[in-house]
Design an enzyme around this catalytic site. Structure first.
Site, PDB file in Angstrom:
ATOM      1  N   ASP A  31      76.073 -32.410  94.547  1.00 11.52           N
ATOM      2  CA  ASP A  31      77.073 -32.628  95.588  1.00 11.52           C
ATOM      3  C   ASP A  31      78.400 -31.994  95.180  1.00 11.52           C
ATOM      4  O   ASP A  31      78.760 -32.053  94.004  1.00 11.52           O
ATOM      5  CB  ASP A  31      77.284 -34.136  95.769  1.00 11.52           C
ATOM      6  CG  ASP A  31      75.967 -34.874  95.877  1.00 11.52           C
ATOM      7  OD1 ASP A  31      75.363 -34.838  96.944  1.00 11.52           O
ATOM      8  OD2 ASP A  31      75.519 -35.459  94.853  1.00 11.52           O
ATOM      9  N   HIS A  49      67.166 -34.928  92.446  1.00 11.87           N
ATOM     10  CA  HIS A  49      68.344 -35.431  93.144  1.00 11.87           C
ATOM     11  C   HIS A  49      69.469 -35.736  92.170  1.00 11.87           C
ATOM     12  O   HIS A  49      69.289 -36.524  91.239  1.00 11.87           O
ATOM     13  CB  HIS A  49      67.928 -36.697  93.909  1.00 11.87           C
ATOM     14  CG  HIS A  49      69.010 -37.295  94.742  1.00 11.87           C
ATOM     15  ND1 HIS A  49      69.437 -38.587  94.580  1.00 11.87           N
ATOM     16  CD2 HIS A  49      69.750 -36.767  95.742  1.00 11.87           C
ATOM     17  CE1 HIS A  49      70.387 -38.839  95.471  1.00 11.87           C
ATOM     18  NE2 HIS A  49      70.597 -37.751  96.183  1.00 11.87           N
ATOM     19  N   GLU A 101      69.253 -30.705  93.216  1.00 12.87           N
ATOM     20  CA  GLU A 101      70.225 -31.097  94.234  1.00 12.87           C
ATOM     21  C   GLU A 101      71.501 -31.575  93.558  1.00 12.87           C
ATOM     22  O   GLU A 101      71.438 -32.267  92.539  1.00 12.87           O
ATOM     23  CB  GLU A 101      69.637 -32.236  95.086  1.00 12.87           C
ATOM     24  CG  GLU A 101      70.425 -32.566  96.352  1.00 12.87           C
ATOM     25  CD  GLU A 101      71.486 -33.646  96.230  1.00 12.87           C
ATOM     26  OE1 GLU A 101      72.179 -33.901  97.225  1.00 12.87           O
ATOM     27  OE2 GLU A 101      71.638 -34.231  95.139  1.00 12.87           O
ATOM     28  N   HIS A 135      79.140 -37.038  93.180  1.00  9.16           N
ATOM     29  CA  HIS A 135      78.619 -37.554  94.439  1.00  9.16           C
ATOM     30  C   HIS A 135      79.678 -38.237  95.300  1.00  9.16           C
ATOM     31  O   HIS A 135      79.873 -37.897  96.453  1.00  9.16           O
ATOM     32  CB  HIS A 135      77.465 -38.527  94.183  1.00  9.16           C
ATOM     33  CG  HIS A 135      76.932 -39.105  95.454  1.00  9.16           C
ATOM     34  ND1 HIS A 135      77.420 -40.276  95.996  1.00  9.16           N
ATOM     35  CD2 HIS A 135      76.000 -38.648  96.309  1.00  9.16           C
ATOM     36  CE1 HIS A 135      76.797 -40.519  97.145  1.00  9.16           C
ATOM     37  NE2 HIS A 135      75.922 -39.552  97.351  1.00  9.16           N
ATOM     38  N   GLU A 180      74.864 -30.098  98.400  1.00  8.56           N
ATOM     39  CA  GLU A 180      75.368 -30.924  99.488  1.00  8.56           C
ATOM     40  C   GLU A 180      76.890 -30.850  99.538  1.00  8.56           C
ATOM     41  O   GLU A 180      77.573 -31.192  98.575  1.00  8.56           O
ATOM     42  CB  GLU A 180      74.904 -32.376  99.318  1.00  8.56           C
ATOM     43  CG  GLU A 180      75.382 -33.244 100.480  1.00  8.56           C
ATOM     44  CD  GLU A 180      74.862 -34.683 100.420  1.00  8.56           C
ATOM     45  OE1 GLU A 180      74.038 -34.997  99.539  1.00  8.56           O
ATOM     46  OE2 GLU A 180      75.304 -35.472 101.261  1.00  8.56           O
TER      47      GLU A 180
HETATM   48 FE    FE Z   1      73.491 -35.520  97.661  1.00  8.93          FE
END
Ligand code: FE
Length: 256
Positions: free
Chosen positions: A40, A11, A38, A53, A108
């Site tokens: 963002d 993450h 992962e 993020h 994301e």
């Molecule tokens: Fe995320």
């Protein structure tokens, strides 16, 4: 990618073992051999996709205000608070770093402040992934179903709906979640690990969905994720999760 289940996703690159969403973190995650990483994405005022993020800069960088208020050159003059040698990575830098690895990407798409969407970001992301040959290795994620609908239209082959605990509670049943997912043509859900149990996983899988967990950071949460019939889970502690999964597969009691 190994066929181990559940797969482990680092993450933000592994936010408790490295500096979140930094190139160092992505190098770290790649070196660990996790199945997925992962991160963002947001967009600058002049249209560049960047990896961080928050919708605002205060927490992780030396800057202030919304990411989308700065041009790329202004953003790049900032430093990451916890990695002063680094600035906010561009999407392209991260794709370039991960392209030669076998790691799956889990990207994301974030909204700006007040959940305002960046118009057209989905198609822009798909175009970048295609350019790097990474489209098939990427799952696009969002808490917002309309983002995933637009990602599907733009040609993203796999999309995962991150289900916020409040949304899970208000929809109330696996069937209701599955109906919303189907309407948005999403085949995979991610639920908060603390809001999952064997009954939820079974009901969602019976409804035809792939099920994963997010926010499995503590040992107990990681062990819970490993024990459920999940496709994948995200964790800030990928090294710890890999060790616990290996110990579990070896039949030994896992400990730090
Ligand atoms: Fe995320």
């Amino acid at each position: 990618m190994s066929g181990l289940r559940p797969a482990i996703a680092a993450h933000r690159g592994g936010a408790r073992e490295a500096v979140e969403n930094s190139l160092a973190a992505f190098r770290y995650a790649a070196g660990l051999g996790v199945e997925q990483v992962e991160f963002d994405v947001h967009r600058t005022a002049d249209g560049a996709l960047v990896v961080l993020h928050d919708a605002t800069l205060e927490r992780t960088t030396t800057g202030r205000g919304p990411v989308g208020a700065l041009r790329l050159d202004e953003l790049r003059s900032l430093r990451l608070r916890d990695a002063p040698a680094e600035t906010v990575p561009t999407l392209e830098e991260v794709l370039e770093l991960l392209a030669p690895t076998p790691i799956g990407l889990r990207i994301e798409i974030k909204p700006g402040p007040g959940l305002a969407r960046y118009a057209g970001i989905e198609a822009q992301l798909v175009e970048a992934l295609r350019r790097f040959g990474l489209l098939e290795r990427t799952v696009v994620t969002s808490f917002l179903l309309p983002v995933l609908v637009d990602a599907a239209r733009a040609g993203a082959p796999s999309r995962l709906w991150l289900v916020a605990p409040l949304v899970q509670a208000s929809l109330g049943t696996a069937e209701a979640l599955a109906r919303h997912a189907r309407e948005a043509e999403v085949g995979e859900l991610g639920l908060h690990i603390d809001h999952l149990d064997t009954a939820w996983v079974l009901a969602l899988r019976t409804a035809g969905l792939e099920v994963g967990a997010w926010a499995a950071h503590e040992d107990e949460q990681i062990d819970k994720a490993l024990a459920l019939d999940l496709t994948v889970f995200t964790t800030d502690r990928p090294r710890a999760a890999l060790a616990r999964r290996a110990a579990r597969l070896a039949g030994a009691p896992a400990d730090r």
